[in-house]
Scaffold this active site. Structure first.
Site, PDB file in Angstrom:
ATOM      1  N   GLU A 124       7.012 -22.106   7.380  1.00 35.36           N
ATOM      2  CA  GLU A 124       7.400 -21.274   8.518  1.00 35.36           C
ATOM      3  C   GLU A 124       8.484 -21.935   9.375  1.00 35.36           C
ATOM      4  OE1 GLU A 124       4.476 -22.268  12.211  1.00 35.36           O
ATOM      5  OE2 GLU A 124       3.648 -20.940  10.687  1.00 35.36           O
ATOM      6  N   GLU A 137       0.807  -1.224   0.000  1.00 37.85           N
ATOM      7  CA  GLU A 137       0.000   0.000   0.000  1.00 37.85           C
ATOM      8  C   GLU A 137       0.839   1.273   0.000  1.00 37.85           C
ATOM      9  OE1 GLU A 137      -3.124   0.468  -0.372  1.00 37.85           O
ATOM     10  OE2 GLU A 137      -3.772  -1.614  -0.348  1.00 37.85           O
TER      11      GLU A 137
END
Length: 590
Positions: free
Chosen positions: A428, A397
Site C-alpha cells: 500500500e 459481482e
C-alpha cells in the site's frame, strides 16, 4: 559495520558474497542454483536462501539482493519476507531487480549511462538525471540477444536445416556431440524433456557462438539477428533518455565469456548509435548487490521505504479516526460471548449514522458513476488491503448479477490478484505502482476512478487518483476518516464518520461495512439507471444454471402475468435470455 551479504540471482545460477564493507576484501563467497523469481516456487526460494545461509553464516548485518524477475514491489516484498525469516538479525535489507544491481556494479553512484545484460536472459536499462528507462527483459516473451534466444534459435535452425536437406548440419553435429547423442530423433526427445528450463536452452548458446566464430553461416545469422535485436533496445532507451553519446556497459555471461559476441554486438550497436561507447564490466555480480546498500538513500535508490512513517505521516495516522481506541470496547478479553455479540450489534448503528451524514456526497458520487457508465465509460475501484478486497468483491459481482462485461466495473488491487487472498499490506506504500496501475489499465477521460482508503491517506490509492486525474478521468475518494489529509486528486469525496473500531485500527469492521454499502450503491444504482433492472427485479440474467433459468421464469411470469407454459415458450425462443424477451414484450406494448 558488521558482515554484509550481497546476492545476485540469475536465470542460470545465484552468486553470493560476504564482506565487512561494500568495497572491502571478500570474507567468503559461493554459487547456488537458479535465482529467478518466476522460475522458482515459494518453497524453492526459501530453500535457496537457507542454502546460502549454511555457507555464508547467520550473523549478517545487512543484505543487498539483485534478483532476476523481481520487477514489482509485490515480488520484492515476498523476497524481503523470506530474507527476514532466513536472517532475522539483519538490520537492513534492500531488494531490487538484477538489472538495478548490475547497473550499480557497472557505474559509479550518480553516473549516467545504459546497461545491457546478456546472460541467460537479457535486459536494457538506462539512467539519466533521476529518470530510469527500460526495454526488453520480458523473459521467454522478450529477451532478445540472450543465451536463451540464441540457444533456442540454434535448436530451431538445426531441425529446419534437416527438413530442407535431410542431413545434419554442422551446428546439428556440434549439438549432438555436446549431448553425446547419435541422431536428431534421440536429441529431440532429450531436448523436449527439459524444454521448460530456460537455463537448459541457454546452455546451447556457447555452441552457437563458437560455430558462428568458426564461420558457420546459419549460426552467424542467428547471432547477428539476436545481437541486432538487443542493440535496437539500446537505441530505444537512448532515445527516451535523449542520449547522444551514451556510455554502454555490458554485463552477463555472454559478454564476459565471449569476446566474439562482444564484437558482433558492438558492430550492431554502432549501426543504431554511431557515437556510443561500450565496455565490458567484469566485476562480480554480488558487488552490485552490495552497492545497493549504499545507494538506498541516494537518487539512484531502489525503492526501500523506511520501516516507520515520517513525521508528517505519523501526524496523519495519529489523527485518523480509524486508528483511535473505542471507549465502548475496552477490556474485550474480559467480556462474555453474549456481551461481545451485543457490542458488535450496537456498533453497527454508527454505520447507518455515517451513511446518513454523507447522503449528499454519496448522491453526487453515484450520479457521476451513472453518467460515466451511460456514456460508455468504465468504473475502476482502487484499493489496498481490506479496501482493495471490497473493490474486487463488488466488481466481480457485476457480470453474474447484471450480465455486463467484466470491463464495465473493474478493480485495481495493490499487489495484484495474489494480494486478494494473501495479506501484502506493505504494498500500500508503493506510490510508483499506484501511479503506473492507472496507465497500465489504459484509463482515459471517459472513465471514473474510485479510490478506497479507510484512512484516506493510502499512498498507492492517492497516487492512482493523481494518475487518473492527470489522464482526464473523474475521481472519487471513499474514506472513513473525516480528519484525513487533504486530497487534491479527488474530484468527489465521501468521508464516512464510522468512528473508532471495536478492535482499534481493524477497518474491516464498521469501516469495511460502511464502505461496502457505498460501493453497492455506486455500482447497483448505475446498473439500475442503465436498464439492467425492471421494477425491483434483475432482468439481465445469464441463464447458466437451473436456478437462474427458474428465476428468469418467475420474473417473466410476475412482470407480465403469464402462465408457466407460455413463459417457458417465450424464453426458449430467445435462448432463455430474459432481457431479450422483455425487450420484445415492451416493443409490442409500445
Amino acid at each position: 559495520m558488521g558482515r554484509l551479504l550481497g546476492i545476485e540471482g540469475g536465470g542460470t545460477y545465484t552468486r553470493w558474497m560476504v564482506v565487512n564493507d561494500p568495497e572491502a576484501e571478500v570474507i567468503c563467497e559461493g554459487k547456488e542454483g537458479i535465482g529467478n523469481f518466476h522460475l522458482l516456487s515459494y518453497d524453492q526460494l526459501v530453500a535457496l536462501f537457507r542454502s546460502i545461509r549454511e555457507n555464508a553464516g547467520e550473523n549478517i548485518e545487512q543484505i543487498g539482493v539483485g534478483f532476476a524477475g523481481c520487477h514489482s514491489e509485490k515480488e520484492k516484498t515476498v523476497l524481503e519476507e523470506i530474507l527476514r525469516d532466513t536472517w532475522p538479525g539483519s538490520k537492513k535489507i534492500v531488494v531490487a531487480e538484477d538489472s538495478r544491481s548490475a547497473y550499480a556494479r557497472a557505474f559509479e553512484p550518480g553516473q549516467q549511462g545504459i546497461l545491457v545484460i546478456g546472460g541467460t536472459g537479457s535486459n536494457v536499462i538506462g539512467y539519466k538525471e533521476g529518470v530510469w528507462e527500460k526495454a526488453g527483459g520480458w523473459g521467454q516473451l522478450g529477451d532478445p540477444g540472450s543465451g536463451y534466444r540464441i540457444g533456442r534459435g540454434g535448436l530451431e535452425r538445426i531441425f529446419l536445416d534437416f527438413d530442407l536437406t535431410k542431413k545434419n548440419s554442422a551446428l546439428a553435429q556440434a549439438f549432438l556431440s555436446y549431448c553425446c547423442l547419435n541422431d536428431l530423433s534421440e536429441f529431440l526427445r532429450y531436448v523436449l524433456a527439459q524444454f521448460g528450463r530456460k537455463d537448459f536452452i541457454a546452455s546451447f548458446a556457447p555452441i552457437v557462438l563458437e560455430m558462428a566464430e568458426k564461420g558457420d553461416e546459419s549460426s552467424l545469422e542467428i547471432v547477428k539477428k539476436e545481437a541486432s535485436s538487443l542493440a535496437w533496445r539500446v537505441q530505444i532507451v537512448a532515445e527516451r533518455l535523449q542520449f547522444i553519446q551514451p556510455q554502454v556497459a555490458l554485463v552477463g555471461g555472454l559478454f564476459e565469456n565471449s569476446s566474439f559476441y562482444v564484437r558482433i554486438f558492438g558492430e550492431e550497436l554502432k549501426r543504431f548509435l554511431p557515437f556510443s561507447r561500450y565496455f565490458v564490466c567484469n566485476s562480480p555480480g554480488p558487488w552490485g548487490a552490495l552497492r545497493l546498500l549504499k545507494l538506498s538513500s541516494s537518487p539512484l535508490s531502489i525503492k526501500s521505504e523506511s520501516l516507520l512513517p515520517d513525521e508528517q505521516q505519523r501526524k496523519a495516522l495519529d489523527q485518523a479516526l480509524t486508528e483511535e481506541r473505542n471507549p465502548r470496547s475496552s477490556s474485550l478479553e474480559k467480556k462474555t460471548v453474549d456481551e461481545l455479540v451485543d457490542l458488535f450489534i450496537s456498533e453497527e448503528t454508527f454505520v447507518q449514522s455515517a451513511l446518513e451524514k454523507c447522503r449528499k456526497e454519496i448522491t453526487a458520487a453515484v450520479s457521476a458513476v451513472c453518467s460515466t457508465l451511460s456514456q460508455g465509460g468504465m468504473l475502476f475501484y482502487v484499493g489496498a488491503g481490506t479496501s482493495g478486497r471490497l473493490g474486487v468483491l463488488d466488481a466481480s459481482e457485476m457480470p453474474p448479477t447484471f450480465n455486463v462485461s467484466p470491463e464495465i466495473v473493474q478493480a485495481i488491487m495493490a499487489g495484484g490478484a495474489e494480494a486478494v487472498l494473501r495479506s501484502m499490506e506493505g504494498i500500500e506504500d508503493d506510490t510508483e505502482e499506484g501511479y503506473k496501475s492507472i496507465l497500465n489499465r489504459g484509463i482515459t477521460q471517459k472513465d471514473i476512478v474510485c479510490g478506497i482508503s479507510a484512512s484516506g491517506r493510502t499512498p498507492f490509492v492517492i497516487a492512482a487518483l493523481e494518475s487518473a486525474q492527470k489522464r482526464g478521468a473523474q475521481t472519487i475518494l471513499v474514506s472513513c476518516n473525516p480528519r484525513r489529509p487533504p486530497c487534491t486528486y479527488a474530484d468527489l469525496t465521501i468521508d464516512l464518520p464510522t468512528g473508532p473500531e471495536i478492535v482499534a485500527g481493524s477497518t474491516r469492521l464498521k469501516a469495511g461495512t460502511a464502505t461496502k454499502i457505498v460501493l453497492n450503491m455506486l455500482s447497483t444504482i448505475a446498473m439500475i439507471r442503465t436498464g439492467k433492472v425492471k421494477d425491483n427485479l434483475m432482468i439481465n440474467l445469464q441463464p447458466k444454471s437451473m436456478k437462474l433459468r427458474y428465476r428468469s421464469l418467475r420474473i417473466l411470469m410476475t412482470l407480465y402475468g403469464l402462465d408457466e407454459k407460455t413463459a417457458v415458450k417465450l424464453l426458449e425462443k430467445k435462448g432463455w435470455l430474459l432481457s431479450a424477451v422483455i425487450a420484445e414484450m415492451e416493443s409490442e406494448k409500445g
